[in-house]
Design an enzyme around this catalytic site. Sequence first.
Site, PDB file in Angstrom:
ATOM      1  N   SER A   1      73.539  41.404  37.429  1.00 58.46           N
ATOM      2  CA  SER A   1      72.743  40.234  36.653  1.00 58.46           C
ATOM      3  C   SER A   1      74.051  38.917  35.748  1.00 58.46           C
ATOM      4  O   SER A   1      75.279  39.626  35.839  1.00 58.46           O
ATOM      5  CB  SER A   1      72.601  40.890  35.194  1.00 58.46           C
ATOM      6  OG  SER A   1      71.973  40.094  34.807  1.00 58.46           O
TER       7      SER A   1
ATOM      8  N   TYR B   1      72.904  44.093  26.389  1.00 52.91           N
ATOM      9  CA  TYR B   1      72.324  44.598  27.914  1.00 52.91           C
ATOM     10  C   TYR B   1      73.596  43.929  29.008  1.00 52.91           C
ATOM     11  O   TYR B   1      73.844  44.290  29.860  1.00 52.91           O
ATOM     12  CB  TYR B   1      70.984  43.726  28.394  1.00 52.91           C
ATOM     13  CG  TYR B   1      70.530  43.331  29.561  1.00 52.91           C
ATOM     14  CD1 TYR B   1      69.846  44.462  29.859  1.00 52.91           C
ATOM     15  CD2 TYR B   1      70.328  42.161  30.094  1.00 52.91           C
ATOM     16  CE1 TYR B   1      69.102  44.425  31.246  1.00 52.91           C
ATOM     17  CE2 TYR B   1      70.683  41.301  31.667  1.00 52.91           C
ATOM     18  CZ  TYR B   1      69.719  42.613  32.154  1.00 52.91           C
ATOM     19  OH  TYR B   1      68.869  43.103  33.286  1.00 52.91           O
TER      20      TYR B   1
HETATM   21  P1  NDP Z   1      61.596  46.094  36.778  1.00 50.55           P
HETATM   22  O1  NDP Z   1      60.677  46.629  35.369  1.00 50.55           O
HETATM   23  O2  NDP Z   1      60.468  46.015  37.424  1.00 50.55           O
HETATM   24  O3  NDP Z   1      61.836  47.661  37.248  1.00 50.55           O
HETATM   25  C1  NDP Z   1      63.170  48.752  36.328  1.00 50.55           C
HETATM   26  C2  NDP Z   1      62.461  49.576  37.934  1.00 50.55           C
HETATM   27  O4  NDP Z   1      63.568  50.632  36.890  1.00 50.55           O
HETATM   28  C3  NDP Z   1      61.364  50.397  37.034  1.00 50.55           C
HETATM   29  O5  NDP Z   1      61.225  51.219  38.684  1.00 50.55           O
HETATM   30  C4  NDP Z   1      61.764  51.638  36.047  1.00 50.55           C
HETATM   31  O6  NDP Z   1      61.078  52.960  36.581  1.00 50.55           O
HETATM   32  C5  NDP Z   1      63.100  51.877  36.574  1.00 50.55           C
HETATM   33  N1  NDP Z   1      63.970  52.266  35.054  1.00 50.55           N
HETATM   34  C6  NDP Z   1      63.623  52.106  34.265  1.00 50.55           C
HETATM   35  N2  NDP Z   1      64.087  52.667  33.813  1.00 50.55           N
HETATM   36  C7  NDP Z   1      64.927  54.714  33.996  1.00 50.55           C
HETATM   37  C8  NDP Z   1      65.325  55.558  34.172  1.00 50.55           C
HETATM   38  N3  NDP Z   1      65.619  55.865  32.926  1.00 50.55           N
HETATM   39  N4  NDP Z   1      65.077  55.918  34.938  1.00 50.55           N
HETATM   40  C9  NDP Z   1      64.405  55.898  36.256  1.00 50.55           C
HETATM   41  N5  NDP Z   1      64.764  55.087  36.498  1.00 50.55           N
HETATM   42  C10 NDP Z   1      64.502  53.488  35.380  1.00 50.55           C
HETATM   43  O7  NDP Z   1      62.768  45.031  36.375  1.00 50.55           O
HETATM   44  P2  NDP Z   1      63.077  44.419  37.756  1.00 50.55           P
HETATM   45  O8  NDP Z   1      62.921  44.951  39.080  1.00 50.55           O
HETATM   46  O9  NDP Z   1      63.258  43.402  37.166  1.00 50.55           O
HETATM   47  O10 NDP Z   1      64.669  44.769  37.795  1.00 50.55           O
HETATM   48  C11 NDP Z   1      65.468  45.892  38.300  1.00 50.55           C
HETATM   49  C12 NDP Z   1      66.909  46.087  37.604  1.00 50.55           C
HETATM   50  O11 NDP Z   1      67.458  44.584  37.986  1.00 50.55           O
HETATM   51  C13 NDP Z   1      67.686  45.922  36.208  1.00 50.55           C
HETATM   52  O12 NDP Z   1      68.396  46.896  36.637  1.00 50.55           O
HETATM   53  C14 NDP Z   1      67.558  45.146  35.418  1.00 50.55           C
HETATM   54  O13 NDP Z   1      68.663  45.044  35.230  1.00 50.55           O
HETATM   55  C15 NDP Z   1      67.691  44.164  36.879  1.00 50.55           C
HETATM   56  N6  NDP Z   1      68.421  42.879  36.967  1.00 50.55           N
HETATM   57  C16 NDP Z   1      66.684  42.237  36.576  1.00 50.55           C
HETATM   58  C17 NDP Z   1      66.214  40.451  35.805  1.00 50.55           C
HETATM   59  C18 NDP Z   1      65.193  40.274  36.106  1.00 50.55           C
HETATM   60  O14 NDP Z   1      65.243  38.783  35.970  1.00 50.55           O
HETATM   61  N7  NDP Z   1      64.329  40.504  36.307  1.00 50.55           N
HETATM   62  C19 NDP Z   1      67.673  39.733  36.640  1.00 50.55           C
HETATM   63  C20 NDP Z   1      68.666  40.714  36.807  1.00 50.55           C
HETATM   64  C21 NDP Z   1      68.819  41.776  37.151  1.00 50.55           C
HETATM   65  P3  NDP Z   1      60.359  54.155  35.401  1.00 50.55           P
HETATM   66  O15 NDP Z   1      59.805  52.731  34.664  1.00 50.55           O
HETATM   67  O16 NDP Z   1      58.757  54.012  36.564  1.00 50.55           O
HETATM   68  O17 NDP Z   1      61.182  55.025  35.597  1.00 50.55           O
HETATM   69  C1  8X3 Z   2      68.040  39.861  33.934  1.00 51.49           C
HETATM   70  C2  8X3 Z   2      68.546  38.392  33.278  1.00 51.49           C
HETATM   71  O1  8X3 Z   2      69.209  36.059  32.229  1.00 51.49           O
HETATM   72  O2  8X3 Z   2      67.564  37.968  31.060  1.00 51.49           O
HETATM   73  O3  8X3 Z   2      69.900  40.753  33.797  1.00 51.49           O
HETATM   74  O4  8X3 Z   2      69.705  38.091  31.594  1.00 51.49           O
HETATM   75  S1  8X3 Z   2      68.596  37.108  32.421  1.00 51.49           S
END
Ligand code: NDP
Ligand code: 8X3
Length: 256
Positions: free
Chosen positions: A142, A155
């Site tokens: 991130s 985080y």
């Molecule tokens: P979402 O919440 O849309 O998706 C998160 C996914 O992670 C879901 O499919 C969820 O599946 C899965 N997940 C969470 N906990 C578990 C677990 N214990 N075991 C297995 N699967 C798990 O978020 P994003 O798609 O936005 O995020 C994806 C990744 O990108 C994350 O690592 C996030 O930190 C990172 N990220 C996101 C950003 C943003 O602004 N959105 C920016 C930068 C990074 P389920 O609940 O079905 O298990």
């Molecule tokens: C998610 C992006 O800016 O909320 O990783 O930390 S931010």
Amino acid sequence: MSHQKLPTVFITGATSGFGQAAARKFGQAGYQLVLTGRRIERLNALADELSPRCEVHVAQLDVRDATQVSNVVDILPEQFQNVEVLVNNAGLALGASPADQASLDDWHTMIDTNVTGLVNVTHALIPLLLAQPKASIINLASIASNWCYPGAHVYGASKAFVAQFSRNLRSDFAGTGVRVTSLEPGLSESEFSLVRFNGDQDKYNQIYDNTNPLQPEDIADIMFWIAEQPSHININSLEVMPTSQAWDNFKVVKRK
Ligand code: NDP
Ligand code: 8X3
């Protein structure tokens, strides 16, 4: 329809956001998919949607549980063992209040998922990745890996782990076909912010309204581009923000 047998992409957190978009992107290109996450009904619906275009294997998986992870990998059908791309995407943020108001349970859940979970999956899949002439591990870090903001505490620290783990894996895999990338997105619209704020739709709207954030499809396109690079190219890290996001000044707090 007969499928040309392409390599397999193993995706964690394929039930939503980036992981779901990645499944669509790689699946539409004909890659075989292993789709994992805890919400099995969403995985099954995605498999139904994509299976006319590609071969799909779904597995309910909580990445925090190392035994579950190794079971899922150990019983992968032979056809899906040619894992060429690992998208280590499962992750979450919980809360954004200052550290003194944060919940210790939330801190543990973020570390268990973003750090331990990602390590569990990586460790279990290394043998399959090393068996390929060319492979990619794409780790979802991130901008919070690199930059600080109030309320990011655990985080951001968990994502800094992901970025440094990625670089260290690169050192160990030099000379093999396994590439490693730390993918570091900024503001992106997904259920991430609903999870972070415990389902609070007003907070979700406040974050994204009028910001033109990145979309999951943008990140999936970048993942695909990373994986499709010629085998002599490794994208070490890739930080991406929406154009509407940028750095701000350091703050200086005046003495009272
Ligand atoms: P979402 O919440 O849309 O998706 C998160 C996914 O992670 C879901 O499919 C969820 O599946 C899965 N997940 C969470 N906990 C578990 C677990 N214990 N075991 C297995 N699967 C798990 O978020 P994003 O798609 O936005 O995020 C994806 C990744 O990108 C994350 O690592 C996030 O930190 C990172 N990220 C996101 C950003 C943003 O602004 N959105 C920016 C930068 C990074 P389920 O609940 O079905 O298990
Ligand atoms: C998610 C992006 O800016 O909320 O990783 O930390 S931010």
